[in-house]
Design a protein around this motif. Sequence first.
Motif, PDB file in Angstrom:
ATOM      1  N   LYS A 152       5.007  -1.773 -16.042  1.00 14.94           N
ATOM      2  CA  LYS A 152       4.896  -0.386 -16.484  1.00 14.94           C
ATOM      3  C   LYS A 152       4.326   0.523 -15.393  1.00 14.94           C
ATOM      4  N   ARG A 153       3.551  -0.052 -14.472  1.00 10.47           N
ATOM      5  CA  ARG A 153       2.883   0.773 -13.453  1.00 10.47           C
ATOM      6  C   ARG A 153       3.434   0.535 -12.058  1.00 10.47           C
ATOM      7  N   ILE A 154       4.518  -0.232 -11.943  1.00  6.50           N
ATOM      8  CA  ILE A 154       4.988  -0.631 -10.622  1.00  6.50           C
ATOM      9  C   ILE A 154       5.345   0.566  -9.750  1.00  6.50           C
ATOM     10  N   GLY A 155       5.840   1.642 -10.377  1.00  6.62           N
ATOM     11  CA  GLY A 155       6.234   2.807  -9.592  1.00  6.62           C
ATOM     12  C   GLY A 155       5.071   3.560  -8.996  1.00  6.62           C
ATOM     13  N   ASP A 156       3.851   3.339  -9.478  1.00  6.47           N
ATOM     14  CA  ASP A 156       2.676   4.050  -8.968  1.00  6.47           C
ATOM     15  C   ASP A 156       1.974   3.296  -7.847  1.00  6.47           C
ATOM     16  N   LEU A 157       2.479   2.125  -7.463  1.00  2.00           N
ATOM     17  CA  LEU A 157       1.757   1.269  -6.531  1.00  2.00           C
ATOM     18  C   LEU A 157       2.331   1.360  -5.126  1.00  2.00           C
ATOM     19  N   ASP A 158       1.473   1.176  -4.149  1.00  2.00           N
ATOM     20  CA  ASP A 158       1.904   1.152  -2.755  1.00  2.00           C
ATOM     21  C   ASP A 158       2.745  -0.093  -2.490  1.00  2.00           C
ATOM     22  N   PRO A 159       3.643  -0.041  -1.516  1.00  2.00           N
ATOM     23  CA  PRO A 159       4.460  -1.221  -1.171  1.00  2.00           C
ATOM     24  C   PRO A 159       3.622  -2.451  -0.832  1.00  2.00           C
ATOM     25  N   ALA A 160       2.489  -2.261  -0.184  1.00  3.30           N
ATOM     26  CA  ALA A 160       1.651  -3.407   0.174  1.00  3.30           C
ATOM     27  C   ALA A 160       1.120  -4.100  -1.076  1.00  3.30           C
ATOM     28  N   VAL A 161       0.742  -3.287  -2.079  1.00  6.53           N
ATOM     29  CA  VAL A 161       0.252  -3.858  -3.336  1.00  6.53           C
ATOM     30  C   VAL A 161       1.387  -4.594  -4.038  1.00  6.53           C
ATOM     31  N   VAL A 162       2.565  -3.997  -4.045  1.00  5.97           N
ATOM     32  CA  VAL A 162       3.722  -4.637  -4.684  1.00  5.97           C
ATOM     33  C   VAL A 162       4.023  -5.962  -4.001  1.00  5.97           C
ATOM     34  N   ALA A 163       3.901  -5.997  -2.686  1.00  6.18           N
ATOM     35  CA  ALA A 163       4.157  -7.245  -1.958  1.00  6.18           C
ATOM     36  C   ALA A 163       3.161  -8.321  -2.357  1.00  6.18           C
TER      37      ALA A 163
END
Length: 911
Positions: free
Chosen positions: A367-378
């Motif tokens: 639900k919050r993936i769009g608010d996260l930085d690429p490094a956090v997503v990685a």
Amino acid sequence: MTMTTPLTWVGLDRRAHRNEVGAITALLLAATEEERLALAEDVEAGIKKADRDGWWRGDTSPTPGHALAVIGCMPTAAKAAALLLRGNMRNWSAVTPRLFLEIAQARELPWLGELGQRLAARTPVRERWNNDWPFAVRLMHAGGAEPPVTEGVTRAWVEGLLRPAQQGTPVPPLSIRMRDDPFLPVLLPAVFAFDGLGADLLSDSWQESGPQFPPVVAHLVAEGTLERKTVLDLTVDRLVRGDKPHCLRPFTLLHEALAPGIDEMSSHALDYARLLAEAPGAVAAVAQKVLRAVDDAGRLELDTLLDTSAATLVRTEKTLVKAQITWLEKVSRREPGRAAEVLETVAVAFGHPALDVQDRALTVIGKRIGDLDPAVVARLADAAVALSGDLPARAAALFGTVVEEGPAEIPELPPPAPPAAMPAPIATPAELAEEVAALVHEPAAIRWERVLAGLVTLNTTAGPAALATALQPVLDRYPGDFEENTWNRSKPLLHLGVAIRSAIGTDKPGGLWLWLVTSLRTAWQDGRRGGVDSAIVPTPDGVLALRVAETVTQLTSTMVPLLMATPTHVTGSLDAAVLLDRLRRAESEGWQPWPVDFEQALLRLPRVTDPVVAAGAATLTSPAGRQFAAWLADGGLPDPVSTRFQQEPARRGYTWYSPVGRRVVAALTPARGGGLRLERQLLTIAPGPHPEEFPSAFHDAGDVLAMVLPHHREVTAAWALPELAAMTDQEQREGAAVLPLLAECSGPVGPALAYAVAYALTARYQESRIAAVDAFLTLAAGPPPARAAGPARAAEAALPGGAAPFAGAVGAAVADLGADATLKLSRLVPALAEAYRAGAAVAVWEVLATALPAMLASPQRGLPDLLELASQVAGAVHARVEIPGLAEVASRPGSSRLVKEAKRLQTVLTP
């Protein structure tokens, strides 16, 4: 003129044994203090001289009257307490307290309270004498003394409060009893100090219902009798220090009754955080509720929440974990600047063993993936490798990664270590004596083998005189084991005693000796053991008793220097090369092996023989040597036919326990006629039509049983199967210890071993299931045994490289026994999950794939959990197979957990 009776020990002792306590009191009151003190030494000597153990026989031991003499004559509390606490004065508290106090007050004793303290200090933690504590309380009250703070005193005080002795008058409520108790300030804090004491607080007075301690303490706090801060601090500290869950329950209830406010909760925030991460489930739930209230008030540090959440999210209590995820989701929205930290903490739940918990965590992060930085997503994508079932594909789509799968990633168990070698032989008579004594306390099969071998060898090398010096004291120390009585006529220890006495020359041929000789002759000539006329039981463990009986008859007549059957490995296996060397020695020295011992040696040989050993055996010329060579040439003992046999419930009248339902056991039939004399009874089992109630033949002899036929574990499993089944269908506790031993042995897996593992995986007691998992892992890691005829192997073709054949047979047994809920899935699922986590994913999947079609056709409670586990395991082994019935369940309407988990598994199995 009135004549006064002189105060003497003889007079007091005579009246005490006649229970004339009134007369004793009168004598002591009439005497002067000088006369009383002058008699102190005689009273002390008389009590010390009395029979220490006679108190329970009612003969010459001290009586309650002697306690009056103690209080009437001793000069100090120390001396009085020392006498009253002697083992032969255990009934001192039966004296009437009124008389005791009357004498003490007449003497104006300044140490009455001290005496009460000394007596109270010896209050045992358990098995307290009924009147000892109340008597000590009377003395401390009379002397104005406080009690010593010991666990025994605290437990006795609690027991007295909750279950007061009724004196014919109404008992006040517990709140009044506690408020008026002078020991309350001293002993109440101790209630929180001793582990396990909480269980005592769940016991209530016969007049009151429900746990009374928590609400009463809360009431005393509310009225000001007890200080609130002190009680709350004690309660939280007790919960933090931990204990068994049921022992913490009254303190959890007390915490709820105290209903701490936000300031109080905030002051203990770190304590509650520790409880949430580490405490038992019920306590952790309370801590979670408190911490959420503190957080809602804005008084909980986010770092504290994140630290404790990381440990909480891998707890097994799914409700607790899901609530924690929901809480963290709320915090991530409230603290947008630190949302990344919060969601990375949520990702810890990716490693939770339950798929629905993993699913919840992945959904929250999605639900919050769009608010996260690429490094956090990685970093979240890296954490997602812990996901299982159908979730890796969802995570890959969410994080933009690729799901990799292939045979190389299938977890595998390391190969099992080879069986350990037997310990070194016994070298001296003194060492033999130590092992014989140890055998009484722990009759382990390995020790039996060493003792028999040592007795035979040392009888030749050391001689009877040296053996007599070392062993006769052991026989004298344990007459109940080595001499005949009603209970031990068929016990190997009794036979060993006869053998030892024969060797050292103290036992002449007679009744028991002749009975053993006759039993041995019958077993050898007719191949028959057991029955009222035999000292040898017919089951395989009776071979040990048969060998001991042979030792009785042969030890002093043939003088062989060594036994042939002594194994080379702890499983009971005997290296063929070692037996060849022993037979060569026998030929060179001109002696023949004992018959039973030699047959046991042949039965312990491995199934495959080194050609060099077989060639060497062919050169032997003695009768035993030629038999050994023929045995190797023929391939050893042929496997018997092992057949599934279903026993039906017996019709019977009322019984105090639940009757056994159907039970699946195994029938054995020898594959050939003739053979060894031991062979037919070992390889023949003809089960009766009805289950045996609480079978127990091998509870204490599982290792002895396993060592008889170490390379034919299916035979051993067939003998042990009724007891292993009873661990499930009658919830017996013993029996599972044989399973890991069988797994370390060799031979084909047939219905007996398959059903044995299936039953044990769902046994009532955890230690039994642990033994079953250990056996399962060994079987899964071992070399593939000979393929057994039996149920279809549903998933083998779908697995890279195939799987151990035993697992399909276990799965079929699980399906059979689960059809009528003989097996409880609530026990099976955790056991299989443990085996899966230990690395046996391939074998666990085969069990599940084989069992699931029948389980889906007849759903039982716990089936959704089994499907969830199947999704995890299928994902780990990359299974791609159709499970009959799964698609039908997955296509049902609705959102029940059964349908949801069926859909999940169907997704995992679909390419």
